[in-house]
Design a protein around this motif. Structure first.
Motif, PDB file in Angstrom:
ATOM      1  N   HIS A  68       0.805  -1.373  -0.023  1.00 35.01           N
ATOM      2  CA  HIS A  68       0.019   0.054   0.148  1.00 35.01           C
ATOM      3  C   HIS A  68       0.810   1.298  -0.027  1.00 35.01           C
ATOM      4  CE1 HIS A  68      -3.476  -2.675   0.311  1.00 35.01           C
ATOM      5  NE2 HIS A  68      -3.154  -2.908   1.366  1.00 35.01           N
ATOM      6  N   LEU A  72      -0.501   3.628  -2.801  1.00 34.92           N
ATOM      7  CA  LEU A  72      -1.210   4.717  -2.529  1.00 34.92           C
ATOM      8  C   LEU A  72      -0.191   5.853  -2.737  1.00 34.92           C
ATOM      9  CD1 LEU A  72      -2.924   3.401   0.481  1.00 34.92           C
ATOM     10  CD2 LEU A  72      -4.014   4.709  -1.568  1.00 34.92           C
ATOM     11  N   HIS A  97      -6.982  -2.939  -4.631  1.00 38.03           N
ATOM     12  CA  HIS A  97      -7.077  -1.481  -5.329  1.00 38.03           C
ATOM     13  C   HIS A  97      -7.837  -1.598  -6.540  1.00 38.03           C
ATOM     14  CE1 HIS A  97      -3.837   0.555  -2.793  1.00 38.03           C
ATOM     15  NE2 HIS A  97      -3.629  -0.647  -2.639  1.00 38.03           N
ATOM     16  N   ILE A 249      -2.707  11.031   0.424  1.00 37.65           N
ATOM     17  CA  ILE A 249      -2.748   9.454   0.701  1.00 37.65           C
ATOM     18  C   ILE A 249      -4.057   9.248   1.432  1.00 37.65           C
ATOM     19  CG2 ILE A 249      -1.493   7.644   1.972  1.00 37.65           C
ATOM     20  CD1 ILE A 249       0.953   9.365   1.780  1.00 37.65           C
ATOM     21  N   ARG A 252      -6.794   8.905  -0.980  1.00 42.25           N
ATOM     22  CA  ARG A 252      -6.853   7.767  -2.028  1.00 42.25           C
ATOM     23  C   ARG A 252      -7.091   6.619  -1.182  1.00 42.25           C
ATOM     24  NH1 ARG A 252      -0.852   9.379  -4.414  1.00 42.25           N
ATOM     25  NH2 ARG A 252      -1.692  11.423  -5.680  1.00 42.25           N
ATOM     26  N   TYR A 253      -6.729   6.301   0.142  1.00 37.24           N
ATOM     27  CA  TYR A 253      -7.082   5.363   0.864  1.00 37.24           C
ATOM     28  C   TYR A 253      -8.585   5.090   1.049  1.00 37.24           C
ATOM     29  CZ  TYR A 253      -7.048   2.439   5.139  1.00 37.24           C
ATOM     30  OH  TYR A 253      -7.098   1.257   6.013  1.00 37.24           O
ATOM     31  N   ARG A 256     -10.478   4.373  -2.442  1.00 40.64           N
ATOM     32  CA  ARG A 256     -10.233   3.115  -2.799  1.00 40.64           C
ATOM     33  C   ARG A 256     -11.012   1.955  -1.959  1.00 40.64           C
ATOM     34  NH1 ARG A 256      -4.021   3.331  -4.994  1.00 40.64           N
ATOM     35  NH2 ARG A 256      -4.244   5.438  -6.009  1.00 40.64           N
ATOM     36  N   LEU A 258     -10.312   0.701   1.011  1.00 38.11           N
ATOM     37  CA  LEU A 258      -9.326  -0.071   1.409  1.00 38.11           C
ATOM     38  C   LEU A 258      -9.444  -0.520   3.004  1.00 38.11           C
ATOM     39  CD1 LEU A 258      -5.837   1.233  -0.034  1.00 38.11           C
ATOM     40  CD2 LEU A 258      -7.343  -0.571  -0.925  1.00 38.11           C
ATOM     41  N   PRO A 265      -2.586   5.864   6.508  1.00 41.01           N
ATOM     42  CA  PRO A 265      -1.948   6.841   5.853  1.00 41.01           C
ATOM     43  C   PRO A 265      -0.720   7.541   6.574  1.00 41.01           C
ATOM     44  CG  PRO A 265      -4.027   6.902   5.377  1.00 41.01           C
ATOM     45  CD  PRO A 265      -3.935   5.840   6.546  1.00 41.01           C
ATOM     46  N   HIS A 268       2.267   5.560   6.730  1.00 44.37           N
ATOM     47  CA  HIS A 268       2.987   5.450   5.509  1.00 44.37           C
ATOM     48  C   HIS A 268       3.819   6.557   5.527  1.00 44.37           C
ATOM     49  CE1 HIS A 268       2.067   6.022   0.645  1.00 44.37           C
ATOM     50  NE2 HIS A 268       3.194   6.812   1.135  1.00 44.37           N
TER      51      HIS A 268
END
Ligand code: SAM
Length: 286
Positions: A68, A72, A97, A249, A252-253, A256, A258, A265, A268
């Motif tokens: 990820h 991501l 994804h 991030i 997007r997380y 999607r 997830l 995030p 990340h």
């Protein structure tokens, strides 16, 4: 009641021991010695040539972070390449994804896939049946040297740099990987536990530097990859990916949809913060 004790002798003077509740499976595949056993704390454990590859208890940490973080950081990953990854954990996470249109997975040892499907069904969780998968049984080095395909994200989920995995840590392999990356793409790879394998990290840093506009490392704490955090190598065609804002991030997380148990995030972004001794090792290796 354990029936045996297995020592993973990672280093001449240090290793970790597992009480074996049951020996589940063993096979010399022709590429490597594959063993599976059950442990009271970690659940089912797979070793290849005596080295722990994955356990039921902590596999989610490594598979989520190695997948990820690059997927991501990339705004719209469509084509993904996995080198190795025979247990199916990386494949499972990549397919979460919805923007991913095709995953090519190149695994040298078909036996690992078949045995993992049977004894670690939760790792792949049906991922090998996903129509987006293009499964190639073969050497990852040969594949990246011969393919004319390009990929947004490439993930090397290999064994350590010994035996069939050794070539996956070579400058030649990384050069071929760079050729297969799309503009705006990123390559990530497992790179061992730097507290004990700092030379392997320095070798990668030295080999990545002339190939990738942005080369660095991020980390994840995987309990059974013993010795502190595991280093995950990062090679991108642009620094922009690693500098992606937390807000992007997060967006997007959520976009999607997830579901993760370790990755967040915030983790990340934090995973790129390295201890001073690793920063120094990188800087002095180039
Ligand atoms: N997560 C584990 C780790 O970090 O140590 C590794 C997972 S997976 C079991 C490693 C896979 O790499 C194995 O299935 C092995 O067969 C595969 N492999 C090793 N060398 C390879 C090569 N040259 N080409 C493709 N796959 C390879």
């Amino acid at each position: 009641m354990s029936v045996a004790r297995i020592v993973e002798q990672l280093y001449p003077s240090y290793g970790q021991a597992f009480d074996v509740e049951a020996r589940v499976f063993a096979l010399d595949t022709g590429f490597q010695k594959l063993e599976i056993f059950d442990n009271a704390l970690l659940g089912r454990v797979m070793t290849l040539d005596g080295i722990v590859q994955t356990t039921e208890k902590d596999e989610f940490i490594y598979h989520e972070m190695l997948t990820h973080v690059p997927l991501l950081a990339h705004p719209h990953p469509k084509n993904v390449l996995i080198i190795g990854g025979g247990d199916g954990g990386i494949l499972r996470e990549v397919l979460k994804h919805p923007c991913v249109e095709q995953v090519t997975m190149v695994e040298i040892d078909a036996a690992v896939i078949e045995v993992a499907k049977r004894y670690f069904p939760g790792h792949s969780a049906g991922a090998f049946d996903d129509p987006r998968l293009n499964l190639v049984i073969g050497d990852g080095v040969a594949f990246v040297n011969e393919t004319d395909a390009s990929f947004d994200v490439i993930i090397s989920d290999s064994t350590d740099p010994y035996g069939p995995g050794e070539a996956l840590f070579s400058a030649d392999f990384y050069t071929a990987i760079r050729r297969c990356l799309c503009d705006g793409g990123v390559f990530v790879a497992q790179n061992g536990v730097p507290f004990y394998q700092l030379v392997e990290l320095q070798d990668t840093a030295r080999r990545f530097a002339p190939l990738f506009a942005d080369s660095y490392f991020f980390t994840a704490a995987v309990p059974t990859y013993v010795g502190g955090v595991m280093a995950l190598a990062w090679g991108a065609t642009t620094p922009a990916l690693r500098l992606t804002d937390l807000s992007d991030i997060m967006a997007r997380y959520h976009a999607r949809a997830l579901q993760t148990r370790y990755y967040t995030p915030a983790m990340h972004v934090a995973s790129f913060a390295l201890p001073r001794y690793i920063e120094t090792a990188i800087a002095t290796s180039r």
